[in-house]
Each structure stands twice: as C-alpha cells, then as structure tokens.
Design an enzyme around this catalytic site. Structure first.
Site, PDB file in Angstrom:
ATOM      1  CE1 TYR A  95     -15.516  14.748  -1.103  1.00  0.00           C
ATOM      2  CE2 TYR A  95     -14.002  15.159  -2.921  1.00  0.00           C
ATOM      3  CZ  TYR A  95     -14.234  14.681  -1.648  1.00  0.00           C
ATOM      4  OH  TYR A  95     -13.203  14.130  -0.911  1.00  0.00           O
ATOM      5  CD  GLU A 137      -9.991  14.352  -0.928  1.00  0.00           C
ATOM      6  OE1 GLU A 137     -10.462  14.595  -2.061  1.00  0.00           O
ATOM      7  OE2 GLU A 137     -10.656  13.791  -0.027  1.00  0.00           O
ATOM      8  CE1 TYR A 190      -2.978   3.908   0.579  1.00  0.00           C
ATOM      9  CE2 TYR A 190      -2.882   3.822   2.965  1.00  0.00           C
ATOM     10  CZ  TYR A 190      -3.403   4.363   1.821  1.00  0.00           C
ATOM     11  OH  TYR A 190      -4.342   5.354   1.890  1.00  0.00           O
ATOM     12  CE1 TYR A 208      -2.686  -6.709  -1.636  1.00  0.00           C
ATOM     13  CE2 TYR A 208      -2.598  -5.555  -3.732  1.00  0.00           C
ATOM     14  CZ  TYR A 208      -3.101  -6.574  -2.936  1.00  0.00           C
ATOM     15  OH  TYR A 208      -4.044  -7.434  -3.443  1.00  0.00           O
ATOM     16  N   GLY A 275      -0.497 -12.398  11.050  1.00  0.00           N
ATOM     17  CA  GLY A 275      -0.571 -12.774   9.636  1.00  0.00           C
ATOM     18  C   GLY A 275       0.149 -11.784   8.734  1.00  0.00           C
TER      19      GLY A 275
END
Length: 406
Positions: A95, A137, A190, A208, A275
């Site tokens: 950072y 995080e 994902y 993905y 799609g």
C-alpha cells in the site's frame, strides 16, 4: 481520524481528480510498473492494454475522496475491491508504494493547478483509506484460513474432468492435489487462478466464476475461449486453458471469493445471463432448486445461437423436473438449425416489453451477468420498469464496480 479541514479539502478537490481520472490512472500504472515490475504478476495485462484498469483505479480514488467522511456510502465498492485484493494476495506492505506512486501521478498530471495543501490532504486521506482496506483484508484472510478446507495463498488442484459445453465454453472439474477438504463457497463467487505460461515473463492472474452448487468434493469453472477481434486481443489464459490444460494437469488456485451472492428473499428470483455470464447463474440455479424448493425461479439466457449456448440441456431438465423453475432462451442470431428446431423463445435481444410479457410484474429479485453492453441494457430496462436498486444485482467481469462506469 481526519480533521474537518482535511476532509473538506479532499471532498472539494475530488471532482478535479475525476475530470483527469484517465490520465492520472495511466500515469500511475506507468510509474508503478517502472518502479516495481513484479506487480505485473498481479494485474491483468489485457485490462491494462485496454485501459480498463486505469479507469477503474481513477473511479475508485474519486469515489473514496468524495465519500472520505462516510466510507459506508461506498460499502459495495469497498467489499468488491477487498474481496479481489484477498483473492490476488495483496499485502499491507504494498500500500505505501501504491500511495506514493498515485500521489506522484496526480502531481505529474495536475502540475501547478494542485497546491501543496491539497496534496498533503490527499496524502492523509490515502493513508486513512489504505488502513481501512488493510483492516478489512486482514479479516478476510483470517476468515478464509479458519474455514474448514480454507487456505491462503494458492493451492494446487488437478483437472479431474474437462467437459466441452458448447463450441466456445468448456468446463473444468477441479480437485485438490493434497486430497484434503475444500472450502464451501457461496453461489456466485469465483476462483482466482495463478497461471504460468511458458515464454511469458509474468504470472497471469484470472478470476473465473464457479459454475456449480457448493458442497461437492470438486470445484467447477466453465470458461469461454476468447478468440479476440480487431479491437480486443485473444484471451491469453482462456485460450491456454482450452488448448493446453487437460485432465490430470495441475493449476494453482486461490480460495473462493466475491460479493455477487444470493440475498435470501421470500420474493421470486429472476436469473438473467448473457453468453458466459451464465456461469454464476448456473451456480445460483443449482443451489436454489436444492436449498429453496418453494421459491419461484425464472432463468433467462441470451446467446448468439444454439452452438454457443452452454448447459441448455441441464437447465431444460431442471425446468421439467421442478414446477417452480421456468426457463426462457433468447437467440440474437439463430442458425438455420436453430430456426428448424425452434428450440428458443425469442429471436433478437432481451427487452423490457418481452420481460414484462413473461414475468408479469416487477415484484422480483433480479440477478444478471454477461458482457457489459448486455448488462447495461438489462439494468436500464429494469430501472425503466421501476425495479428498486436493491433488487438489481449484477457481476461485472472487469475491475470496475458499477455498470455506469464500465
């Protein structure tokens, strides 16, 4: 805690950064990669070439500055960014370099039009924002590692099965090389892949969507082979997976991530995909029929034609098996074979009039995913139909968080 004067300076100057956002973003990445070329291992290089990453950064900085005293206003953006940072393995020590480089880029682009007081205020603001991200995080890393089957960093999986779903989409069934338990995920999330391609200088990181319901002993992704065209180069990783990765091969994967997940509601749910955007929708569909058997589900898929329409037989089977599942298909350019078989519901594109015809009313929870122009069209149609924002959920396959900024 920022003082009132600093907050005021940042909020007043945020529109200036927005006005020059693209130039600042471009300059930032030039300086960042010059200083720390190893960061190429984290960032999507195709997005860099297309300028998508630069725009996303600038938008995030502007929104953070605009809401510096009320970061809860951009909670959705923060959640999406921190989820991706965790998946990519972003570290707290990165950072300071990012902040220093970003401020240098601002100064380079704005020059004498931005004074020292304003730069100082933005330096303080960046530190406050960075600390907030680092804290979030840190919690995500801990939460994932402590889950049964969870892990931080990457873990080796082998391809148990490789299944062709259409002319352009192939599914990969993945099992852990160590044979141990795998983390349960939420439908819509994902996986992040760390791919090393022979001859390339840097690692490729790609997200993905998981394309099956959770709770199994494998993960499944369904990847479209991106062949590219005049304006967009072929997908480096998607082509590599399709052509080079076979059953038994190993892939390095970070634990499931993402904030595009089902919000439990009693109201009917509508899943709309275009799609390869059907991947998180299939995960949601498979989960809903199992976990919420009484909920009305409408699954709408848009594709160019039948040969590129993946998993159509699976969705048909679910619609035939479960009375609460309704399926509709829209082909924009049906082939002669499609016209002969007449196995679709609409020729052309999804529009509001057709949605109103098949759905009846707008008292539903809508989830949609697909190419950016497709999602913009769906979002505008739903807004025109007065579907509230809290009932319009979507996943953007790019670094931006809002369709309007894509």
């Amino acid at each position: 805690m920022l003082d009132a004067k600093t907050v005021d300076i940042v909020k007043q100057s945020a529109p200036i950064l927005e006005e020059h956002s693209r130039e600042i973003g471009t300059r930032f990445y030039e300086k960042l990669f010059s200083t720390a070329p190893e960061l190429y291992n984290i960032f999507n290089q195709t997005n860099q070439r297309l300028g998508i990453q630069q725009s996303a950064l600038a938008y995030s900085v502007y929104k953070a500055g605009e809401n510096i005293d009320q970061l809860e206003n951009i909670e959705e953006m923060i959640e999406r960014v921190t989820e991706k940072h965790r998946a990519l393995g972003v570290k707290p020590e990165q950072y300071p370099l990012v902040g220093e480089t970003l401020l240098e880029a601002v100064k380079d682009i704005l020059g004498d039009s931005i004074d020292k007081q304003t730069m100082s205020a933005w330096e303080e603001a960046y530190q406050a924002i960075a600390n907030a991200f680092i804290d979030i995080e840190s919690g995500l890393y801990k939460k994932v590692e402590e889950q049964p089957g969870g892990w931080n960093g990457v873990r080796s999986f082998y391809v148990d099965k490789k299944v062709k779903e259409s002319d352009v989409i192939t599914s990969f069934y993945l099992k852990p090389e160590d044979g141990k338990e795998i983390m349960v995920y939420k439908p819509g999330q994902y996986l992040t892949f760390q791919v090393e391609i022979e001859g390339d200088n840097y690692t490729h990181m790609r997200h993905y969507s998981l394309s099956d319901s959770p709770g199994k002993d494998y993960y499944r992704i369904s990847v479209k082979r991106e062949d590219g065209h005049e304006e967009v180069p072929p997908g480096v990783v998607s082509n590599y997976l399709h052509r080079e990765i076979n059953e038994g091969d190993l892939l390095n994967i970070a634990a499931p991530a993402g904030d595009f997940t089902i919000v439990t509601e009693e109201m009917p749910i509508v899943l709309i995909s275009g799609g390869v955007g059907l991947t998180p929708m299939i995960s949601m569909l498979n989960t809903l029929v199992k976990d919420e058997p009484g909920r009305e589900i409408t699954f709408i898929h848009a594709a160019e034609k039948g040969k590129v329409h993946a998993m159509s037989a699976h969705v048909k089977e679910l619609a035939a098996t479960y009375e609460n599942v309704h399926s509709y298909v829209c082909y924009s350019n049906p082939s002669d074979e499609d016209l002969l078989e007449d196995d679709y519901d609409k020729k052309g594109f999804i529009d509001l009039e057709w949605l109103q015809t098949i759905l009846g009313d707008n008292k539903k929870d809508f989830y949609f995913c697909g190419p950016i122009p497709f999602m913009k069209t769906i979002n505008e149609a739903l807004k025109q139909w007065e579907v509230p924002e809290e009932h319009r959920h979507y996943e953007v396959f790019s670094p931006v968080s809002k369709i309007e900024n894509a």
